[in-house]
Design an enzyme around this catalytic site. Sequence first.
Site, PDB file in Angstrom:
ATOM      1  N   LEU A 191      49.037  37.649  52.248  1.00 43.12           N
ATOM      2  CA  LEU A 191      49.244  37.531  50.805  1.00 43.12           C
ATOM      3  C   LEU A 191      49.136  36.063  50.383  1.00 43.12           C
ATOM      4  O   LEU A 191      50.150  35.403  50.177  1.00 43.12           O
ATOM      5  CB  LEU A 191      50.649  38.084  50.506  1.00 43.12           C
ATOM      6  N   GLU A 204      46.477  33.728  47.995  1.00 42.24           N
ATOM      7  CA  GLU A 204      45.249  33.583  47.216  1.00 42.24           C
ATOM      8  C   GLU A 204      44.495  32.323  47.631  1.00 42.24           C
ATOM      9  O   GLU A 204      43.270  32.333  47.731  1.00 42.24           O
ATOM     10  CB  GLU A 204      45.573  33.552  45.720  1.00 42.24           C
ATOM     11  N   GLN A 238      44.032  39.988  42.982  1.00 41.30           N
ATOM     12  CA  GLN A 238      44.546  41.245  42.433  1.00 41.30           C
ATOM     13  C   GLN A 238      44.686  41.219  40.902  1.00 41.30           C
ATOM     14  O   GLN A 238      44.374  42.192  40.232  1.00 41.30           O
ATOM     15  CB  GLN A 238      45.875  41.552  43.095  1.00 41.30           C
ATOM     16  N   SER A 288      45.559  34.058  40.311  1.00 40.34           N
ATOM     17  CA  SER A 288      44.515  33.169  40.846  1.00 40.34           C
ATOM     18  C   SER A 288      44.979  31.718  40.888  1.00 40.34           C
ATOM     19  O   SER A 288      44.350  30.884  41.523  1.00 40.34           O
ATOM     20  CB  SER A 288      43.235  33.280  40.006  1.00 40.34           C
ATOM     21  N   PRO A 327      47.484  30.115  42.429  1.00 39.89           N
ATOM     22  CA  PRO A 327      47.687  29.475  43.737  1.00 39.89           C
ATOM     23  C   PRO A 327      46.361  29.075  44.395  1.00 39.89           C
ATOM     24  O   PRO A 327      46.333  28.178  45.232  1.00 39.89           O
ATOM     25  CB  PRO A 327      48.399  30.547  44.564  1.00 39.89           C
ATOM     26  N   HIS A 366      50.541  39.594  35.085  1.00 40.68           N
ATOM     27  CA  HIS A 366      49.650  40.727  35.349  1.00 40.68           C
ATOM     28  C   HIS A 366      48.791  41.031  34.123  1.00 40.68           C
ATOM     29  O   HIS A 366      48.081  42.016  34.096  1.00 40.68           O
ATOM     30  CB  HIS A 366      50.457  41.981  35.693  1.00 40.68           C
TER      31      HIS A 366
END
Lengths: 377, 341
Positions: free
Chosen positions: B75, B77, B99, B104, B106, B146
């Site tokens: 996990l 990015e 996802q 995005s 990081p 999200h």
Amino acid sequence: MVEWTEHEPPEGEYQRLDADGQLDGDSPAFDDNELLAMYRTMVATRTLEDKMLNMQRSGEASLVARSRGEEATPLGCAAALEPDDWIFYTYRQNPALLYWEYPMAEIVAGDMGAEPETVAEHLDTDEPEVNFSPDYTPVGVNTTNAVGMAMADKLNDRETVTMAFIGDGSTSEGSFHDAMNFAGVFEPPVVIICQNNQWAISEPSHRQTGAETFAKKGEAYGVPHERVDGNDIFAVREKAEEAVERARNGEGPTFIECVTYRMEEHNTSDNPNVYRDEEEQKEEWEEKDPLDRYEAYLREAGVLDDDLAEDVEDEIDEQVSEAVDAARDVPDSEPERMFDHQIHGEPWNHAHQRAELEREQNGQNPFTDFDGEGFDE
Amino acid sequence: MSEIYPAPASERDTSDETEDIDLVTAVNHTLHQEMAQDDGVRIMGYDIGPIGGVYRATEDLLEEYGDERVIDTPLSENGIIGTAVGMAMAGERVVPEIQFMGFSYPAFGQIMYALVKIYDRTGGDVEVPLTVRMAYGGGVKALEYHQESTETYYLHTPGVRVVCPSTPYQAKGLLAASIRHDDPVMFMEPKKIYRGGEQSVPTDDYTLPLDEARLVRDGEDVTVLTWGAMVRHAVAASEAVDASVEVVDVRSLSPLDVDTILESVKKTGRCVVVHEARRSLGLGAELSALVNEYALDRLKAPVKRATGYDVHFPSHNIEDDYLPDEERAQHAIEAVMNYEF
């Protein structure tokens, strides 16, 4: 299909209470009130989260992430803190919140989608004795912030301790490594808890590390580490207390891996049946259920009986029901609340866009300002 | 009415075999197609394996191509993009998944330091053919980060293409083109319309150009520039107003198809931009500047932007008040139609 989600089966970690609730070693030095407070927190967590799940299913609440089967980890760790300490949490630490009497109604209202300003205005709730950061949605980010807070405490000779909760998946993020490195270098009073529940949505924990255990990730950074049975409330609390005491005594950070298991879905938008064999480990972990184990212990120790268990259940049902009612009484946020607390003051673009939004809400055309000075009615 | 505006005749007029699919299925089928055609195509990301992605965009790919081509990652990015860049430098054609666009950030270091830079700093010797797939956009009552529509960060960055489909047909053609292209591409997938309606899409492979806007609807009085999940609102608004509205799906957000955009605005003399991103320094600001610089003497009204506001994406109670919709688009069109110098 791998036999186990981790590289190593979760054996050999520190344990006090076996799966049957039998205690190994001396009785923990808690009075009955404290023993019952922890029991009540576990029961309250399940009751509240199940209620919220129902609310999600009926469209009243948004996503719900439950902590069923993992309650002992956030509970035991948080209970090791003292008033004025800090907790940096994510989305599976309701036991930590409820133990410190974080207002249930706020948890529910937040999940029902109100803006924080609206919740604050309509719920008359007390601050918990332990400080809680805002909950973090992006994973791993809280660890660096927690280390920074602890660094500030150390620089100011304050005795407060900061605790951060992350999952096994978070240990893959860069922020986690940054946090551990700073913690190792500056030795601030921070305790980082890895709530290893074996799953990061669909990814098993062996997809997060090639190390034998997550605890060992502390090794490279010079951060003392422990691996604990995360479903054993006494073992978790004991190791957390040791870590908190070390931190408070100026002896620096600790990283604790609490081995547990996510019994249910990641959250209500997830369907674990797609990626994991329900039968694979669930039965084994059901036997290790933290609440069952603890309840067995309390009954054998004479602290809990059927009558008291029923009283606790009734009392919690009422508490949850009151919290839900209070949350339901929080009105939907006013649209213009979205402009609150972006920055201090109100710059031109916010003032202008707020006016546009108001006009739109009133059925007027929000695009009739052609000179930047207002609106032509 | 279907949430996705029906494709123009040119998109439907095909003698090829077709299938009725939604946007996320088009993404899925395109990944299948590209992986079947080129062994160098690999996908990377978390939750892309057995679960097939949280939106099922990568469903069945693991079963078909195995775990060396469908790489379920830790996990991270920054780790995903950084290693994908390295793989691409070794000649692979990698399609990493982030996802949610809001996750995005990081990876921003790897994007800025390596992904967008290597082609330039090697004088064109080393190519980085990555297509970074990202679900973006609001309106699904999700959690913070999200719901983001922060394409501006990538639009402001040289060395990378930014592409955004608005229909299943667009998704398939643009994704295939992106994967086959030697430039890095940020491929924004509007999750609000992932399952927003089916469209007849050729089963055979085809590509769409990565530097052309799409004329969705012909008109004479005003041009609406839009993309992604907002296209449907722009079309609905154009049907509701008392004016002849030309709707252009910008589609290729970077680089922009300046010719098509200017040609349309010069013809109509009016321009409205509809996007769900925050307004200030959003792509609408650039489009407005472009029109001002090169078509000022043709304008009959200032450019207006119907957008999200300059705030963090709000809580669910009020996210629909944040997001532009048909009504907001309609108001903007009416405002410029009624303006007189």
